[in-house]
Design an enzyme around this catalytic site. Structure first.
Site, short mmCIF file in Angstrom:
data_model
loop_
_atom_site.label_atom_id
_atom_site.label_comp_id
_atom_site.label_asym_id
_atom_site.label_seq_id
_atom_site.Cartn_x
_atom_site.Cartn_y
_atom_site.Cartn_z
N LYS A 1 1.82 2.05 -5.05
CA LYS A 1 2.33 1.65 -6.38
C LYS A 1 1.27 1.87 -7.56
CE LYS A 1 2.46 -2.45 -4.39
NZ LYS A 1 2.20 -2.08 -3.10
N GLN B 1 1.79 -6.22 -3.68
CA GLN B 1 2.35 -6.58 -2.26
C GLN B 1 3.75 -5.90 -2.03
OE1 GLN B 1 0.99 -9.51 -4.18
NE2 GLN B 1 -0.70 -8.54 -3.21
N ASP C 1 0.75 -1.40 0.19
CA ASP C 1 0.19 0.04 -0.02
C ASP C 1 1.02 1.35 -0.13
OD1 ASP C 1 -2.33 -1.76 0.07
OD2 ASP C 1 -2.15 -1.66 2.18
N HIS D 1 -4.81 -1.64 -5.63
CA HIS D 1 -4.27 -0.26 -6.14
C HIS D 1 -5.12 0.71 -6.34
CE1 HIS D 1 -0.55 -3.19 -7.41
NE2 HIS D 1 -0.88 -3.27 -5.89
P1 GDP Z 1 -0.65 0.24 -3.69
O1 GDP Z 1 -1.39 -0.86 -3.27
O2 GDP Z 1 0.78 0.44 -3.49
O3 GDP Z 1 -0.98 0.75 -5.07
O4 GDP Z 1 -1.53 1.50 -2.66
P2 GDP Z 1 -2.87 1.80 -2.37
O5 GDP Z 1 -3.68 2.39 -3.35
O6 GDP Z 1 -3.37 0.56 -1.68
O7 GDP Z 1 -2.72 2.54 -1.13
C1 GDP Z 1 -2.20 4.19 -1.18
C2 GDP Z 1 -3.26 5.11 -0.98
O8 GDP Z 1 -2.49 6.28 -0.83
C3 GDP Z 1 -4.12 5.42 -2.07
O9 GDP Z 1 -5.38 5.61 -1.39
C4 GDP Z 1 -3.68 6.40 -2.85
O10 GDP Z 1 -4.77 7.04 -3.60
C5 GDP Z 1 -3.13 7.38 -1.84
N1 GDP Z 1 -2.09 8.22 -2.32
C6 GDP Z 1 -0.95 7.56 -2.98
N2 GDP Z 1 -0.12 8.61 -3.19
C7 GDP Z 1 -0.30 9.49 -2.48
C8 GDP Z 1 0.05 10.71 -1.85
O11 GDP Z 1 1.44 11.02 -2.39
N3 GDP Z 1 -0.43 11.49 -0.80
C9 GDP Z 1 -1.63 11.22 -0.69
N4 GDP Z 1 -2.39 12.17 0.41
N5 GDP Z 1 -2.18 9.99 -0.73
C10 GDP Z 1 -1.32 9.04 -1.94
P1 IMO Z 2 -0.75 -4.27 -2.28
O1 IMO Z 2 -0.58 -4.61 -3.54
C1 IMO Z 2 -1.07 -4.86 2.08
C2 IMO Z 2 -0.79 -8.96 3.28
C3 IMO Z 2 -2.05 -9.52 4.10
C4 IMO Z 2 -1.47 -10.45 5.11
C5 IMO Z 2 -0.54 -11.22 4.23
C6 IMO Z 2 -0.89 -12.37 3.61
O2 IMO Z 2 -2.15 -3.30 -2.36
O3 IMO Z 2 0.28 -3.35 -1.85
P2 IMO Z 2 -2.48 -12.92 1.71
O4 IMO Z 2 -3.92 -12.63 1.41
O5 IMO Z 2 -1.53 -12.29 0.52
O6 IMO Z 2 -2.03 -14.47 1.86
O7 IMO Z 2 -2.12 -12.06 2.79
O8 IMO Z 2 -0.10 -9.96 3.24
N1 IMO Z 2 -0.93 -8.39 2.02
C7 IMO Z 2 -1.06 -7.07 1.77
N2 IMO Z 2 -1.05 -6.11 2.69
N3 IMO Z 2 -0.85 -4.50 0.70
C8 IMO Z 2 -1.08 -5.74 -0.21
O9 IMO Z 2 -1.04 -5.49 -1.47
C9 IMO Z 2 -1.27 -6.87 0.52
N4 IMO Z 2 -1.58 -8.32 -0.17
C10 IMO Z 2 -1.51 -8.84 0.87
O10 IMO Z 2 -2.67 -8.19 4.83
O11 IMO Z 2 -1.05 -9.60 6.15
MG MG Z 3 -2.86 -1.74 -1.79
#
Ligand code: GDP
Ligand code: IMO
Ligand code: MG
Length: 436
Positions: free
Chosen positions: A16, A224, A13, A41
């Protein structure tokens, strides 16, 4: 152009999806290489639309990129088709999706086992996303997995499912007291998916080799993250695949010598979802600030993310294990409003100082962070577009992260939108020539 890998440098999270989307205009292919719909994402496009992508590579929101699900991905076809339908309804063209016939399928028994095993683990549970990821990769390794190509041959699909369910149904019924799964019903269901997925199934390795040979830009979008890697993460509190950069080769068929750049995405602080060690985790006001201001709720499960300070031990480790050439630090804006900010520079483990990753699981559980305290800032930085727009204390914070991690910070995120970035070094030469 050589291939580019984009990975998460922490526990997931990191943003990416946003960074992949940011590069979308300049890349020809966006390829997912590991994980499945455990990923979430979030991408916010310039028109303010918010998309939560689970299986579709984030390049789907860029008008010209071909999206690919490589052989290393595990695919729940119902989820994938649901996501494709949802995107189509919103006017997004999903027709350019290519799927490797060698990618493994998530089957109903994987989902059932993921949930029931977690329940039986009780306090020792991993906190998985419950999507069947671990059991699907388990079957892959045990050589009893069912692959996308098996959807194209109903006889084979039935035969393979019968074989695997012969054992799994015993486990579900006799160990976990759950209902056995009916082979015929699953075959019927999966054949409906087959009909819809067939046009997308391709020899993705060859497509990518040819694309690279023709000079195309290929971005491999990690899901991840480094600390969730099966081999390099905080085992057993990890996912069941290899999200680190090396996994991109295995999960696509693109050779290591074709990779010229590794972009590591890290938050300006740290979050983690699920169980497992997290030395810089906060349970105080600062932690509450990160949770609330950062809106740290999971994209996939809606769970509250655990929040803590930036951990430079993790950062340094991620730089080394992935060979990160460029760091993107996201969510710097979330730190506005704190008098002081801390960076973890090492750990104290059972009375001893350690500056690198603990070598045992027990060591990691015992690790107490050693912090360096820096002055914070109160200014709203969401409109900052150059480094000079940032308060001096924020610049100092970034410089310190850069020094401690050992890789240059090329881009800094200051908001969720595609435009909310500070570029210190362009990530792609084409982006430098035409910043959009
Ligand atoms: P990913 O799984 O790595 O793609 O990340 P996620 O989408 O799960 O979580 C990142 C969160 O942060 C999302 O809600 C994005 O919209 C938000 N985000 C990404 N970059 C920024 C930033 O620079 N500032 C803020 N405030 N939010 C961001
Ligand atoms: P993105 O791509 C954050 C965590 C789960 C758990 C562990 C194993 O959005 O960054 P799984 O279901 O994969 O067997 O769970 O990994 N986990 C993540 N945490 N972001 C993710 O994906 C995750 N994908 C799996 O919370 O701790
Ligand atoms: Mg994520």
């Amino acid at each position: 152009m050589p291939a580019i890998v984009l990975i998460g440098a922490q526990w997931g999270d990191e943003g990416k999806g946003k960074v992949t989307d940011l590069l979308g205009a300049w890349v020809d292919y966006v390829v997912r290489y590991s994980g499945g719909n455990n990923a979430g994402h979030t991408v916010v496009t310039p028109d303010g639309q918010k998309y939560a992508l689970h299986l579709m590579p984030s390049g789907v929101l860029s008008p010209n990129a071909v999206t690919v699900l490589g052989n290393g991905v595990v695919i729940d076809p119902k989820v994938l088709l649901g996501e494709m339908d949802g995107l189509t309804e919103r006017g997004v063209d999903v027709s350019r999706l290519l799927i490797s016939g060698d990618a493994h399928l998530i089957m109903p028994h994987h989902r059932a086992l993921d949930r029931v095993v977690e329940r039986y683990l009780g306090p020792a549970r991993i906190g998985t996303t419950g999507r069947g990821i671990g059991p699907a990769y388990g079957d892959k390794v045990a050589r009893t997995g069912i692959r996308v190509q098996d959807l194209l041959d109903p006889g084979i699909l039935r035969q393979k499912l019968e074989l695997v369910l012969r054992e799994k149904n015993q486990i579900l019924a006799k160990v976990y007291n759950r209902k056995a799964i009916d082979v015929a019903a699953v075959v019927e269901e999966y054949l409906t998916y087959a009909a819809r997925l067939r046009p997308h199934i391709a020899d993705t390795r060859a497509v990518l080799w040819d694309a690279l040979a023709a000079g195309a830009t290929v971005l491999m979008e990690g899901a991840q993250a480094t600390m969730l890697d099966l081999d390099h993460g905080t085992y057993p509190f990890v996912t069941s695949s290899n999200p680190t950069a090396a996994g991109a080769c295995v999960g696509t068929g693109i050779p290591p010598t074709a990779i010229g750049q590794v972009i590591g995405v890290a938050k300006a602080y740290t979050t983690r979802v699920g169980a497992g060690p997290f030395p810089t985790e906060l349970s105080d006001q600062a932690g509450m600030h990160l949770l609330k201001v950062g809106d740290e709720y999971g994209t996939t499960t809606g769970r509250e993310r655990r929040c803590g300070w930036f951990d430079a031990v993790v950062g340094r480790y991620a730089v080394r294990v992935n060979g990160i050439t460029d760091l993107v630090i996201t969510k710097l804006d979330v730190l506005s409003g704190l008098d002081q900010v801390q960076i973890c520079v090492g750990y104290e483990i059972d009375g001893e100082r350690v500056d690198s990753m603990p070598t045992t699981q027990t060591g990691f559980h015992h690790a107490k962070p050693i912090y360096e305290e820096l002055d914070g800032w109160w200014e709203d930085i969401t409109k900052a577009r150059t480094e000079e727009d940032l308060p001096a204390t924020a610049r100092r914070y970034l410089e310190r992260i850069e020094q401690l991690c050992g890789a240059r910070i090329s881009v800094v995120g200051v908001g969720p939108g595609r435009e909310a970035n500070i570029t210190r070094h362009p990530l792609l030469p084409a982006a430098a020539a035409d910043p959009g």
